[in-house]
Design a protein around this motif. Structure first.
Motif, PDB file in Angstrom:
ATOM      1  N   ARG A 187       0.823  -1.342  -0.057  1.00 22.69           N
ATOM      2  CA  ARG A 187      -0.063   0.087   0.007  1.00 22.69           C
ATOM      3  C   ARG A 187       0.910   1.239   0.019  1.00 22.69           C
ATOM      4  O   ARG A 187       1.812   1.290   0.814  1.00 22.69           O
ATOM      5  CB  ARG A 187      -0.998  -0.052   1.268  1.00 22.69           C
ATOM      6  N   VAL A 188       0.797   2.211  -0.919  1.00 22.86           N
ATOM      7  CA  VAL A 188       1.541   3.282  -1.251  1.00 22.86           C
ATOM      8  C   VAL A 188       0.616   4.554  -1.309  1.00 22.86           C
ATOM      9  O   VAL A 188      -0.244   4.747  -1.942  1.00 22.86           O
ATOM     10  CB  VAL A 188       2.064   3.232  -2.497  1.00 22.86           C
ATOM     11  N   SER A 189       1.018   5.580  -0.380  1.00 23.26           N
ATOM     12  CA  SER A 189       0.293   6.835  -0.587  1.00 23.26           C
ATOM     13  C   SER A 189       1.045   7.701  -1.507  1.00 23.26           C
ATOM     14  O   SER A 189       2.434   7.792  -1.568  1.00 23.26           O
ATOM     15  CB  SER A 189      -0.024   7.473   0.699  1.00 23.26           C
ATOM     16  N   LEU A 190       0.679   8.521  -2.260  1.00 28.62           N
ATOM     17  CA  LEU A 190       1.125   9.499  -3.286  1.00 28.62           C
ATOM     18  C   LEU A 190       0.996  10.847  -3.025  1.00 28.62           C
ATOM     19  O   LEU A 190      -0.454  11.166  -3.401  1.00 28.62           O
ATOM     20  CB  LEU A 190       0.727   8.746  -4.695  1.00 28.62           C
ATOM     21  N   PHE A 191       1.508  11.561  -2.395  1.00 27.63           N
ATOM     22  CA  PHE A 191       1.489  12.999  -2.352  1.00 27.63           C
ATOM     23  C   PHE A 191       2.612  13.733  -3.355  1.00 27.63           C
ATOM     24  O   PHE A 191       3.697  13.372  -2.799  1.00 27.63           O
ATOM     25  CB  PHE A 191       1.247  13.488  -0.965  1.00 27.63           C
ATOM     26  N   ALA A 192       2.125  14.440  -4.264  1.00 31.39           N
ATOM     27  CA  ALA A 192       3.156  14.779  -5.357  1.00 31.39           C
ATOM     28  C   ALA A 192       3.069  15.991  -6.131  1.00 31.39           C
ATOM     29  O   ALA A 192       1.849  16.322  -6.284  1.00 31.39           O
ATOM     30  CB  ALA A 192       3.754  13.695  -5.925  1.00 31.39           C
ATOM     31  N   ILE A 221      -1.182  16.238  -8.858  1.00 37.39           N
ATOM     32  CA  ILE A 221      -0.632  15.184  -9.509  1.00 37.39           C
ATOM     33  C   ILE A 221      -2.103  14.702 -10.250  1.00 37.39           C
ATOM     34  O   ILE A 221      -1.795  13.634 -11.143  1.00 37.39           O
ATOM     35  CB  ILE A 221      -0.111  13.908  -8.672  1.00 37.39           C
ATOM     36  N   ILE A 222      -3.155  14.954  -9.854  1.00 32.05           N
ATOM     37  CA  ILE A 222      -4.338  14.123 -10.509  1.00 32.05           C
ATOM     38  C   ILE A 222      -4.423  14.128 -11.926  1.00 32.05           C
ATOM     39  O   ILE A 222      -4.817  13.481 -12.672  1.00 32.05           O
ATOM     40  CB  ILE A 222      -5.644  14.865  -9.923  1.00 32.05           C
ATOM     41  N   PRO A 223      -4.228  15.571 -12.851  1.00 35.03           N
ATOM     42  CA  PRO A 223      -4.229  15.551 -14.251  1.00 35.03           C
ATOM     43  C   PRO A 223      -3.176  14.470 -14.862  1.00 35.03           C
ATOM     44  O   PRO A 223      -3.643  13.870 -16.073  1.00 35.03           O
ATOM     45  CB  PRO A 223      -3.637  16.866 -14.440  1.00 35.03           C
ATOM     46  N   GLN A 224      -1.967  14.544 -14.255  1.00 27.88           N
ATOM     47  CA  GLN A 224      -1.111  13.474 -14.709  1.00 27.88           C
ATOM     48  C   GLN A 224      -1.724  12.071 -14.654  1.00 27.88           C
ATOM     49  O   GLN A 224      -1.372  11.266 -15.491  1.00 27.88           O
ATOM     50  CB  GLN A 224       0.369  13.817 -14.003  1.00 27.88           C
ATOM     51  N   LEU A 225      -2.098  11.690 -13.409  1.00 28.25           N
ATOM     52  CA  LEU A 225      -2.693  10.258 -13.224  1.00 28.25           C
ATOM     53  C   LEU A 225      -3.817  10.120 -14.383  1.00 28.25           C
ATOM     54  O   LEU A 225      -3.993   8.854 -14.792  1.00 28.25           O
ATOM     55  CB  LEU A 225      -3.269  10.235 -11.914  1.00 28.25           C
ATOM     56  N   ALA A 226      -4.706  11.023 -14.400  1.00 25.93           N
ATOM     57  CA  ALA A 226      -5.784  10.844 -15.420  1.00 25.93           C
ATOM     58  C   ALA A 226      -5.345  10.534 -16.860  1.00 25.93           C
ATOM     59  O   ALA A 226      -5.868   9.632 -17.386  1.00 25.93           O
ATOM     60  CB  ALA A 226      -6.617  12.099 -15.515  1.00 25.93           C
ATOM     61  N   ALA A 227      -4.179  11.233 -17.052  1.00 26.99           N
ATOM     62  CA  ALA A 227      -3.649  11.135 -18.690  1.00 26.99           C
ATOM     63  C   ALA A 227      -3.141   9.914 -18.649  1.00 26.99           C
ATOM     64  O   ALA A 227      -3.288   9.015 -19.935  1.00 26.99           O
ATOM     65  CB  ALA A 227      -2.605  12.272 -18.849  1.00 26.99           C
ATOM     66  N   TRP A 228      -2.493   9.277 -17.609  1.00 21.97           N
ATOM     67  CA  TRP A 228      -1.875   7.919 -17.769  1.00 21.97           C
ATOM     68  C   TRP A 228      -3.068   6.905 -17.652  1.00 21.97           C
ATOM     69  O   TRP A 228      -3.050   5.768 -18.476  1.00 21.97           O
ATOM     70  CB  TRP A 228      -1.187   7.703 -16.503  1.00 21.97           C
TER      71      TRP A 228
END
Ligand code: TRH
Length: 381
Positions: A187-192, A221-228
């Motif tokens: 389990r990883v948390s990602l605040f970036a 980081i959300i827009p980058q995640l959505a793109a991925w």
């Protein structure tokens, strides 16, 4: 009579400035019984990390701290006995003039950003006379060694973490509608901040030998995640599976709930100084993304912390930690993030063990709140 403290915080961007100022204000009021006023120029950002704050109120009290909206022009106010200027935010001129009229003048302290760099100890506590007014400002540097201003940590933090892990973790996962971790799951948390290494890391997690759950508080980081992911947008509550990787978007919570996320996860990706320190107090492995600065000055900060942090780790595990941190901060690196991740994975047990030992060692730096109070008391005499 209780000693009065004024803390001034100008929110530059993000949450770190107010995050640190708020922890300090809460600690001074709760643990030292001081009368604390916190002046903040952006209550909306404050409200994000502490939702009890009313963004429109000129004055309010929370956690025993008087919170005042810092407007320009500044309302005439009698200065406190101790004045903290957080991160060189420049006190209002009218307030400075009022300080200079007091006899003796208040103790004036500039609280600096936390850094593990070696020059910090030599600069901690240095005075700087005001060019025009009969006032002296002292530079107070938080740091990782006993000869600095110490680290932010409230008393009872370790006990709260232990109690959470013993009793509350299952309920925490249930509330997030995720359920308890599987035996082999990470389990990883990602605040970036936005990060060019993100896609390759997500690719690596998607083909990991074991399941990876990545929990992402809403943020930059959300827009980058959505793109991925190939989706138009992502909101809190969204869940997506790609191969072995499950991604879940979390609502941005208050500081205390964010601590619980750090305690509950096996690995935390953090950014800025405040989440970095909280992840260290969580006694879990972490990857730090330092706040990007001009001329890559943050690389020095990163390397300085890595140098301290990796003492006592076996060379292969130290190399695995450094590799991940440096790659995540776009430092020159011949290896790709997938290779870095594979190495980190292979050394996970040693890195986990070290995170606990490091957390115990951190106490040696001393508490920022206590050191500040001690410093101010000496100057008040
Ligand atoms: O928000 P940041 O990027 O702040 C940065 C740094 O402090 C940087 O040094 C400074 O120069 C720049 O701002 C202006 O990262 P940081 O420092 O980790 O602060 C995040 C704060 O947000 C921290 O107090 C934890 C809090 N937080 C929550 O309260 N809830 C959450 O859900 C999350 C993810 C964080």
């Amino acid at each position: 009579m209780r000693v009065t403290w004024d803390i001034f915080c100008n929110v530059v961007d993000n949450y770190g400035d107010i995050g640190v100022a708020w922890r300090l204000a809460r600690g001074l009021a709760r643990e030292h019984g001081l009368a604390v006023r916190l002046w903040v120029d952006d209550l909306r950002t404050f409200h994000r990390i502490w939702p009890a704050i009313d963004p429109l109120a000129a004055g309010q009290t929370s956690e025993g701290v008087a919170i005042c909206a810092w407007h320009t022009p500044f309302v005439a106010t009698e200065p406190a006995r101790v004045v903290i200027e957080a991160f060189g935010c420049a006190l209002p001129e009218a307030y400075l003039e009022a300080m200079a009229r007091q006899s003796p003048p208040p103790v004036w302290i500039n609280l600096e950003y936390l850094s593990a760099e070696t020059w910090v100890a030599g600069h901690h506590g240095l005075p700087s006379p005001h060019a025009r007014l009969p006032l002296t400002k002292y530079f107070f540097f938080p740091g990782y060694t006993a000869d600095t201003g110490g680290l932010p940590a409230e008393s009872g933090l370790m006990a709260r973490r232990e109690a959470f892990l013993e009793r509350s973790a299952p309920g925490f996962w249930r509330d997030l509608q995720i359920g308890a971790p599987q035996a082999d799951e990470l389990r990883v948390s990602l605040f970036a901040y936005e990060n060019p290494a993100l896609s390759a890391l997500l690719d690596a997690w998607a083909v990991d030998a074991r399941p990876v759950t990545c929990l992402v508080p809403e943020g930059r980081i959300i827009p980058q995640l959505a793109a991925w992911l190939g989706v138009p947008s992502l909101q809190a509550g969204a869940v997506h599976q790609r191969g072995r990787l499950r991604l879940r978007i979390l609502p941005f919570t208050d500081q205390d709930a964010y601590d619980q996320l750090l305690w509950a996860c096996d690995l935390n990706f953090v950014r800025g100084e405040d989440s970095c320190v909280r992840a260290q107090w969580a006694a879990r492995p972490l990857v730090w993304q330092a706040y990007p600065q001009a001329d890559e000055a943050h690389w020095n900060k990163l390397d300085a912390l890595l140098t301290l942090y990796t003492v006592g780790l076996d060379p292969a595990a130290a190399c695995a930690v450094s590799g991940m941190w440096r790659h995540w901060n776009a430092m020159p690196d011949a290896d790709g993030v997938a290779a870095r991740w594979a190495t980190w994975r292979a050394r996970r047990a040693a890195i986990e063990h070290h995170a606990q030992a490091w957390c115990e060692r951190l106490a040696g730096a001393g508490s920022l709140t206590e050191k500040l109070v001690e410093f101010a008391e000496k100057k008040l005499k």
